[in-house]
Design an enzyme around this catalytic site. Structure first.
Site, short mmCIF file in Angstrom:
data_model
loop_
_atom_site.label_atom_id
_atom_site.label_comp_id
_atom_site.label_asym_id
_atom_site.label_seq_id
_atom_site.Cartn_x
_atom_site.Cartn_y
_atom_site.Cartn_z
N ARG A 41 0.82 -1.21 0.00
CA ARG A 41 0.00 0.00 0.00
C ARG A 41 0.86 1.27 0.00
O ARG A 41 0.48 2.27 -0.61
CB ARG A 41 -0.95 -0.01 1.21
CG ARG A 41 -2.09 -0.99 1.04
CD ARG A 41 -2.97 -1.05 2.27
NE ARG A 41 -4.15 -1.88 2.03
CZ ARG A 41 -4.98 -2.27 2.99
NH1 ARG A 41 -4.76 -1.91 4.23
NH2 ARG A 41 -6.03 -3.02 2.69
N LYS A 198 -19.16 -18.67 3.08
CA LYS A 198 -20.57 -18.53 3.45
C LYS A 198 -21.38 -17.73 2.45
O LYS A 198 -20.95 -16.68 1.99
CB LYS A 198 -20.68 -17.85 4.83
CG LYS A 198 -20.13 -18.68 5.98
CD LYS A 198 -20.36 -17.97 7.30
CE LYS A 198 -19.91 -18.84 8.47
NZ LYS A 198 -20.18 -18.15 9.76
N GLY A 358 -9.05 -10.52 -0.43
CA GLY A 358 -7.76 -11.00 0.06
C GLY A 358 -7.36 -12.37 -0.45
O GLY A 358 -6.23 -12.58 -0.92
N GLY A 381 -13.26 -4.43 1.47
CA GLY A 381 -14.66 -4.12 1.72
C GLY A 381 -15.27 -3.20 0.69
O GLY A 381 -16.44 -3.35 0.32
#
Length: 404
Positions: A41, A198, A358, A381
């Site tokens: 980053r 999930k 990720g 996100g």
């Protein structure tokens, strides 16, 4: 999406001599001693800073780091290690400035790093007084932190409301362009791969994509829930039986789109073969089985070779590919074939591809296809919220400012 681009301001001379405030994403992982363990980053933020310096601007850069308590600065919250690494990458000293909200001294051609912005009281709740103070520090505000674009905070939203000029840095602009190319105006067929443990964490993404994509490939534990929805036995595999009806709804939504458009290929393809084991471990014996022959004590840990080849063929015919999540337990050699085949198919496809998340980035790195993926999003996100069909606050405010 129309936003002002910092690169244009630099090219036309508007940044020369101006005070430029850059919101970067320098939230890097650190060891217990504070040393930086991975600096991607920081390296990614350098082009925007260099662009500002080359344009003759007085440059202020800030970021959050970790999860500090507002108003309670601790040594571990400090951006000092980041300032050191940034200085190494820029080839110059980067002074670290504390208590900067009420004023910063920086001259054209200089760069300073402003201490962890999340320590400032009011940052997370986007306090207007704080936002106005920060906006008063600069002539040009630059958001170059896509990873925080889904949060309406002081340094990602509020300052953009009140700064004289608010624009997108090169990293954020690249994300806007890639997302637009993949989702707003895609070359078809548009194929999305959504995988993970999930359904519940990706349900809104699956519903949103089912309204737009031509193929919705599911993998991992998500695929197991869809197999249940298709009436297949999945043994003791990870799944969410209480979400079977939701999975059926996604399958039906895709089928209805296909019927409406007269294209029966629009669907959620269910695996026809799988790789199973009796235990979840790296040394478990892997067995390829037809999807109709899974035993009650089996764990499904990957898609089978027939399914992987079918998915790969679809990917090679795609016009656009969106990839979020490996389709099996690719960390274990015996259960990585599905993810590896899909990664290779994306690499070989002429489609524009965008990938994020990720585990997806880890798979891309493992199979060495970084150069063959059209755009790799590091947003986490923020990337997932884009796939959900949400408008990110940082995009929204920059578009508003561009519209006047």
């Amino acid at each position: 999406m129309n936003v002002i681009r910092f690169s244009d301001l630099c090219t036309n001379g508007q940044a020369a001599g101006r005070r430029v405030f850059i919101r970067a994403d320098l939230n890097v992982p650190q060891a217990d001693d504070g040393s930086i363990t991975e600096d991607t980053r920081i390296r990614a933020s350098v082009p925007c800073i260099q662009m500002a310096l080359a344009a003759g601007a007085a440059v202020m850069v800030t970021s959050h780091l970790g999860r500090p308590v507002e108003g309670q600065f601790k040594p571990e919250d400090s951006l000092a290690p980041v300032a050191k690494r940034l200085g190494e990458l820029l080839g110059r000293e980067v002074p670290l400035v504390s208590h900067w909200v009420d004023g910063v001294t920086v001259a054209p051609g200089q760069v300073v790093l402003l201490e962890n912005c999340r320590v400032n009281p009011g940052e997370k709740k986007n306090n207007e007084q704080l936002a106005r103070k920060m906006a008063a520090l600069c002539d040009i505000y630059v958001n170059d932190a896509f990873g925080t674009a889904h949060r309406a905070e002081g340094t990602t939203y509020g300052i953009a409301q009140f700064a004289p000029i608010a624009c997108a840095g090169p990293l954020l602009a690249a994300e806007i362009d890639a997302i637009g190319k993949a989702l707003a105006n895609p070359k078809r067929p548009l194929v999305a791969i959504v995988a993970g443990s999930k359904v519940s964490t990706k349900l809104t993404i699956l519903k949103s994509l089912s309204q737009n994509v031509d193929q919705l490939i599911v993998g991992g534990g998500i695929a197991n829930t869809f197999m249940l929805a298709a009436g297949l036995n999945i043994g003791k595999s990870l799944a969410e039986p209480d979400l079977v009806d939701q999975a059926k709804a996604v399958i039906e939504a895709m089928k209805a789109r296909g019927e409406k458009l007269g294209d029966p290929s629009i669907a959620v393809p269910i695996p026809t073969d799988v790789v199973t084991a009796k235990t979840f471990s790296a040394d478990a014996v892997a067995t390829v089985k037809k999807a109709t022959e899974v035993a009650d004590d089996d764990l499904i840990l990957d898609i089978g070779p027939e399914t992987a080849a079918r998915f790969a063929a679809q990917l090679k015919q795609a016009g656009t590919i969106v990839w979020n999540g490996p389709v099996g337990v690719f960390e274990f050699a015996a259960f990585e074939n599905g993810t590896q085949v899909i990664a290779q198919a994306i690499a070989e496809s002429s489609a524009f591809s965008i990938a994020g998340g990720g585990d997806t980035l880890a798979a891309i790195a493992k199979y060495g296809i970084e150069q063959q993926v059209g755009y790799i999003s590091t947003g986490g996100g923020a990337f997932l919220e884009i796939l959900e069909g949400k408008t990110l606050p940082a995009f929204e405010i920059l578009a508003k400012r561009a519209a006047g």
